[in-house]
Enzyme design. Structure first.
Site, mmCIF file in Angstrom:
data_model
loop_
_atom_site.group_PDB
_atom_site.id
_atom_site.type_symbol
_atom_site.label_atom_id
_atom_site.label_comp_id
_atom_site.label_asym_id
_atom_site.label_seq_id
_atom_site.Cartn_x
_atom_site.Cartn_y
_atom_site.Cartn_z
ATOM 1 N N GLU A 55 0.851 -1.183 0.000
ATOM 2 C CA GLU A 55 0.000 0.000 0.000
ATOM 3 C C GLU A 55 0.888 1.234 0.000
ATOM 4 O O GLU A 55 1.930 1.261 0.652
ATOM 5 C CB GLU A 55 -0.876 -0.002 1.269
ATOM 6 C CG GLU A 55 -1.817 1.181 1.310
ATOM 7 C CD GLU A 55 -2.874 1.094 2.400
ATOM 8 O OE1 GLU A 55 -2.640 0.426 3.409
ATOM 9 O OE2 GLU A 55 -3.930 1.722 2.233
ATOM 10 N N LYS A 127 -10.376 1.488 -2.889
ATOM 11 C CA LYS A 127 -10.601 1.095 -1.495
ATOM 12 C C LYS A 127 -12.050 1.337 -1.103
ATOM 13 O O LYS A 127 -12.565 2.451 -1.223
ATOM 14 C CB LYS A 127 -9.672 1.898 -0.595
ATOM 15 C CG LYS A 127 -9.663 1.456 0.841
ATOM 16 C CD LYS A 127 -8.610 2.238 1.587
ATOM 17 C CE LYS A 127 -8.296 1.602 2.924
ATOM 18 N NZ LYS A 127 -7.170 2.282 3.565
ATOM 19 N N CYS A 169 -5.952 -2.956 2.514
ATOM 20 C CA CYS A 169 -5.741 -2.692 3.939
ATOM 21 C C CYS A 169 -6.987 -2.903 4.817
ATOM 22 O O CYS A 169 -7.350 -4.019 5.127
ATOM 23 C CB CYS A 169 -5.185 -1.276 4.084
ATOM 24 S SG CYS A 169 -4.407 -0.968 5.685
#
Ligand SMILES: *[C@@H]1O[C@H](CO)[C@@H](O)[C@H](O)[C@H]1NC(C)=O
Ligand SMILES: *[C@@H]1O[C@H](CO)[C@@H](O)[C@H](O)[C@H]1NC(C)=O
Ligand SMILES: *[C@@H]1O[C@H](CO)[C@@H](O)[C@H](O)[C@H]1NC(C)=O
Ligand SMILES: *[C@@H]1O[C@H](CO)[C@@H](O)[C@H](O)[C@H]1NC(C)=O
Length: 300
Positions: A55, A127, A169
């Site tokens: 990331e 995301k 994440c």
């Protein structure tokens, strides 16, 4: 019962690039180039099929920097570089995540791109779950101040290996994305997560979440973290990039610093885990809901 599709058709060799990213974008991109070159040329497990980046590999991990480092996809310099590297080395590249500037609506997304060995973009995940916390007298981190959330789960076809689901994440904490990806019709053999946990949430949850998503769904989970910049003033990433097999067993794990982690995903393990412990086939959707049909999935 229909004959289940084989989720992973052949063994897959993967290299995870656990590098430390900082404020100088050009320096960071040249480092990415060097790391990918050496991941390929120094492999001891045979030809590498997939290279994965962490990331935030081209920018500091800081909410107020996302706009400054953001670039357009596919014409920004990072997209173009990864495309060149994928075709140069004949590998798939799972491009960690970068801040994306969508000029149509002037929004910034936290986006992960995947390239095929021809250098073409085959998946783009924005995301889905933004990380917003505000603990009284503690930490405040509001991604939603600068980022917009993606509105789809991402599953893509990794050539003739099979399908892969991808989250970024914080997405790993939401089991629904992995469930939908690993069930029919997508039948993914793995979830890939570029992630940057810190030195509190890492020890608490990093292995736990990787194993939980793996064992619940009987798939591989592959987590790529930035290295920890010990003594640096920036974000202290946990490191410990990780590969977990469908039994929930760790098959490869990095340390804290910069490192290239290699792993081979063995095609025999997934069917063995599912026939030994057949939870994959014994769900009771007459008792509880199946999230699969209602999950919005995009494959580009
Ligand atoms: C990014 O640039 C910063 C500043 O030059 C440097 O400290 C850091 O090591 C670089 N990271 C990478 C991955 O090259
Ligand atoms: C994506 O979100 C994370 C927070 O989970 C943030 O730390 C990171 O910097 C963001 N990355 C990019 C490239 O925008
Ligand atoms: C995943 O499933 C959806 C339907 O839920 C489908 O539209 C999509 O094409 C599938 N993607 C892949 C890569 O199989
Ligand atoms: C890591 O992040 C968590 C919240 O996600 C926070 O509570 C904790 O203080 C942070 N730890 C460090 C060392 O920054």
């Amino acid at each position: 019962m229909p004959v289940p599709k084989i989720p992973l058709a052949r063994n897959l060799n993967i290299a995870l690039i656990q590098l430390i990213a900082g404020a100088d974008k050009a320096a960071n991109l040249s480092k990415v180039t060097q790391f990918i070159d050496s991941a390929i040329t120094k492999s001891k497990i045979g030809k590498i099929d997939v290279v994965m980046l962490p990331e935030c590999f081209n920018s500091p991990y800081a909410v107020d920097k996302f706009r400054e480092y953001a670039e357009e996809i596919p014409n920004g310099e990072t997209s173009r570089l990864l495309s060149e590297l994928a075709s140069k080395h004949d590998v798939f590249i799972v491009g960690g995540s970068i801040p994306e500037h969508d000029t149509l609506n002037d929004k910034i997304f936290n986006t992960s791109l995947t390239f095929n060995p021809l250098g073409q973009i085959i998946a783009k995940h924005r995301k889905t779950h933004l990380f917003d916390i505000d603990i009284p007298n503690g930490i405040t981190f509001k991604e939603s101040e600068t980022l917009s959330a993606g509105d789809k789960a991402t599953v893509f076809k990794l050539g003739d290996f099979g399908n892969v689901g991808l989250g970024i994440c914080y997405d790993i904490r939401f089991p629904e994305l992995a469930m939908a990806a690993s069930r029919a019709p997508n039948n993914s053999f793995a979830m890939f997560y570029p992630g940057a946990f810190n030195t509190t949430t890492g020890p608490l949850h990093w292995h736990l979440l990787a194993k939980a998503r793996a064992v619940d769904n009987e798939i591989f989970t592959v987590l790529c973290s930035p290295g920890r910049d010990v003594g640096g003033s920036g974000y202290q990433a946990y490191g410990h990039s990780l590969v977990v097999d469908p039994y929930g067993k760790v098959i490869a794990e990095a340390g804290e610093g910069e490192e290239i982690l290699y792993a081979q995903l063995d095609k025999e393990i997934l069917p063995a885990a599912r026939s030994g412990i057949p939870v994959h086939y014994q769900r009771r959707f007459d008792v509880y809901e199946d999230v699969t049909p209602t999950t919005k999935v995009s494959d580009l």
